[in-house]
Scaffold this motif. Structure first.
Motif, PDB file in Angstrom:
ATOM      1  N   GLU A  66      47.624  53.978  55.263  1.00 15.07           N
ATOM      2  CA  GLU A  66      46.484  53.905  56.160  1.00 15.07           C
ATOM      3  C   GLU A  66      45.177  53.757  55.398  1.00 15.07           C
ATOM      4  N   GLN A  67      44.168  53.283  56.113  1.00 12.59           N
ATOM      5  CA  GLN A  67      42.821  53.213  55.551  1.00 12.59           C
ATOM      6  C   GLN A  67      42.075  54.499  55.901  1.00 12.59           C
ATOM      7  N   PHE A  68      41.174  54.916  55.011  1.00 13.91           N
ATOM      8  CA  PHE A  68      40.391  56.114  55.314  1.00 13.91           C
ATOM      9  C   PHE A  68      39.013  55.705  55.854  1.00 13.91           C
ATOM     10  N   PRO A  69      38.420  56.525  56.723  1.00 10.28           N
ATOM     11  CA  PRO A  69      37.112  56.197  57.284  1.00 10.28           C
ATOM     12  C   PRO A  69      36.025  56.276  56.217  1.00 10.28           C
ATOM     13  N   CYS A  70      35.108  55.336  56.240  1.00 10.88           N
ATOM     14  CA  CYS A  70      34.017  55.315  55.251  1.00 10.88           C
ATOM     15  C   CYS A  70      32.751  54.804  55.945  1.00 10.88           C
ATOM     16  N   SER A  71      31.734  55.646  56.031  1.00  6.23           N
ATOM     17  CA  SER A  71      30.472  55.256  56.657  1.00  6.23           C
ATOM     18  C   SER A  71      29.462  54.771  55.624  1.00  6.23           C
ATOM     19  N   LYS A  72      29.515  55.362  54.425  1.00  9.43           N
ATOM     20  CA  LYS A  72      28.613  54.962  53.342  1.00  9.43           C
ATOM     21  C   LYS A  72      29.414  54.805  52.056  1.00  9.43           C
ATOM     22  N   PHE A  73      29.181  53.712  51.369  1.00  8.89           N
ATOM     23  CA  PHE A  73      29.802  53.492  50.062  1.00  8.89           C
ATOM     24  C   PHE A  73      28.679  53.141  49.089  1.00  8.89           C
ATOM     25  N   ILE A  74      28.450  54.021  48.130  1.00  7.18           N
ATOM     26  CA  ILE A  74      27.373  53.844  47.158  1.00  7.18           C
ATOM     27  C   ILE A  74      28.008  53.548  45.809  1.00  7.18           C
ATOM     28  N   LEU A  75      27.664  52.413  45.246  1.00  8.13           N
ATOM     29  CA  LEU A  75      28.307  51.930  44.023  1.00  8.13           C
ATOM     30  C   LEU A  75      27.273  51.721  42.919  1.00  8.13           C
ATOM     31  N   LEU A 164      30.471  50.688  58.369  1.00  7.90           N
ATOM     32  CA  LEU A 164      30.308  50.888  56.926  1.00  7.90           C
ATOM     33  C   LEU A 164      29.015  50.251  56.435  1.00  7.90           C
ATOM     34  N   GLN A 165      28.291  50.963  55.579  1.00  9.30           N
ATOM     35  CA  GLN A 165      27.118  50.407  54.892  1.00  9.30           C
ATOM     36  C   GLN A 165      27.314  50.588  53.389  1.00  9.30           C
ATOM     37  N   PRO A 231      27.088  45.320  56.370  1.00 12.59           N
ATOM     38  CA  PRO A 231      25.709  45.536  55.910  1.00 12.59           C
ATOM     39  C   PRO A 231      25.708  46.080  54.477  1.00 12.59           C
ATOM     40  N   ALA A 232      25.041  45.380  53.579  1.00  8.46           N
ATOM     41  CA  ALA A 232      25.028  45.784  52.167  1.00  8.46           C
ATOM     42  C   ALA A 232      23.731  45.361  51.511  1.00  8.46           C
ATOM     43  N   VAL A 233      23.288  46.155  50.554  1.00 11.15           N
ATOM     44  CA  VAL A 233      22.087  45.818  49.792  1.00 11.15           C
ATOM     45  C   VAL A 233      22.339  46.111  48.316  1.00 11.15           C
TER      46      VAL A 233
END
Length: 290
Positions: A66-75, A164-165, A231-233
């Motif tokens: 399964e995929q896990f929920p992710c609201s923010k991903f900071i890389l 996701l952002q 949405p990504a910046v």
């Protein structure tokens, strides 16, 4: 390469090749069984592996298929961006390491430990304990061009991309910045932003102007988000210092006021102290091993 300025990239052409050149190219393309075996072994060695810990499974339920929920991903990509997140975000809240990337190429081999220095080769994932949908990745290893698609497919393939952002932090030499002025007169370091069409929030610095482009893993991540309408910046810091540098790290500070990071930062004064200690520790380490 990510530009989002609508530039046209010409495809390579074989026009003008004479018969001898075409014959030589054909011979080059022929593979012996030994060549194929070597190529297969090399491809296998260059595979990208994502290793998730049992902590992630415990907080998100069964994770195997399964995929896990992710609201923010900071890389953060590169040692200065990694050091910035370490000092101002990771040390401001309760995070736990939940995964790592294992890869090998000509430029690096990632470490399997989570006890690393900012100059070590590693790619680690963290989850915010108070909000398990917030993930942070510190990528301080070189991901080769032929490995970037694997990285994207395996990392984003594990995330549910609804709501996701993505925020990306990276650095590059100021000499890469294209401007009519001399780069010698630019107030380095400085920050520029490049965003996908779906990113509607206010950016924390001026947008990157044409005809500038971004390359490598930051470009690959931003392009992936553009294609899949995420949405990504990207905040790219242009600097004239290659090594770990306090001034370059602090150039990312405007990003702390962004919507995705604002709630993750607690005590700025404490973060500054941690940053100084981190840079000092790194300098001592370099002096010992050089």
């Amino acid at each position: 390469m990510a530009t989002f300025f609508g530039e046209v990239v010409a495809a390579p052409s074989r026009a003008g090749m004479d018969d001898d050149e075409e014959e030589a190219a054909a011979v080059e393309r022929e593979e012996t069984p030994e060549d194929r075996e070597i190529r297969r072994e090399l491809e296998k060695k260059r595979e990208v592996h994502i290793l998730w810990s049992s902590k992630l499974s415990a907080s998100t339920g069964s994770f195997t298929d399964e995929q896990f929920p992710c609201s923010k991903f900071i890389l953060a990509i590169g040692h200065n961006a990694v050091a910035f997140l370490s000092s101002f975000v990771l040390n401001s809240g309760c995070w736990e390491a939940v995964g790592s990337v294992k890869l090998w190429n000509e430029w690096c081999r990632t470490s399997n430990t989570t006890s690393v220095l900012p100059t070590d080769a590693f790619c680690l994932f963290y989850k915010l304990i108070s909000d398990p949908t917030v993930f942070l990745c510190q990528c301080n290893c070189y991901v080769a061009e032929d490995q970037q698609f694997q990285w994207l497919e395996k990392v984003f393939g594990c995330m549910r991309e609804e709501d996701l952002q993505v925020t990306i932090l990276s650095t590059c030499p100021v000499t890469d910045y294209k401007t009519p002025e001399s780069t010698l007169t630019l107030p380095s370091p400085f920050l520029k932003a490049l965003k996908t069409k779906e990113f509607k929030e206010t950016v924390s610095c001026p947008l990157l102007e044409q005809p500038n482009i971004v390359q490598g893993l930051p470009s690959a991540v931003l392009s992936y988000c553009q294609v899949w309408q995420i949405p990504a910046v990207l905040y790219q810091c242009y600097t004239d210092v290659i090594k770990l540098d306090t001034v370059t790290i602090e150039a990312f500070k405007p990003v702390l006021s962004s919507k995705n990071l604002k709630s993750l930062v607690k005590d700025m004064s404490k973060s500054t102290e941690i940053l100084k200690k981190l840079v000092t520790t790194n300098e001592i380490h370099n002096n010992i091993y050089t």
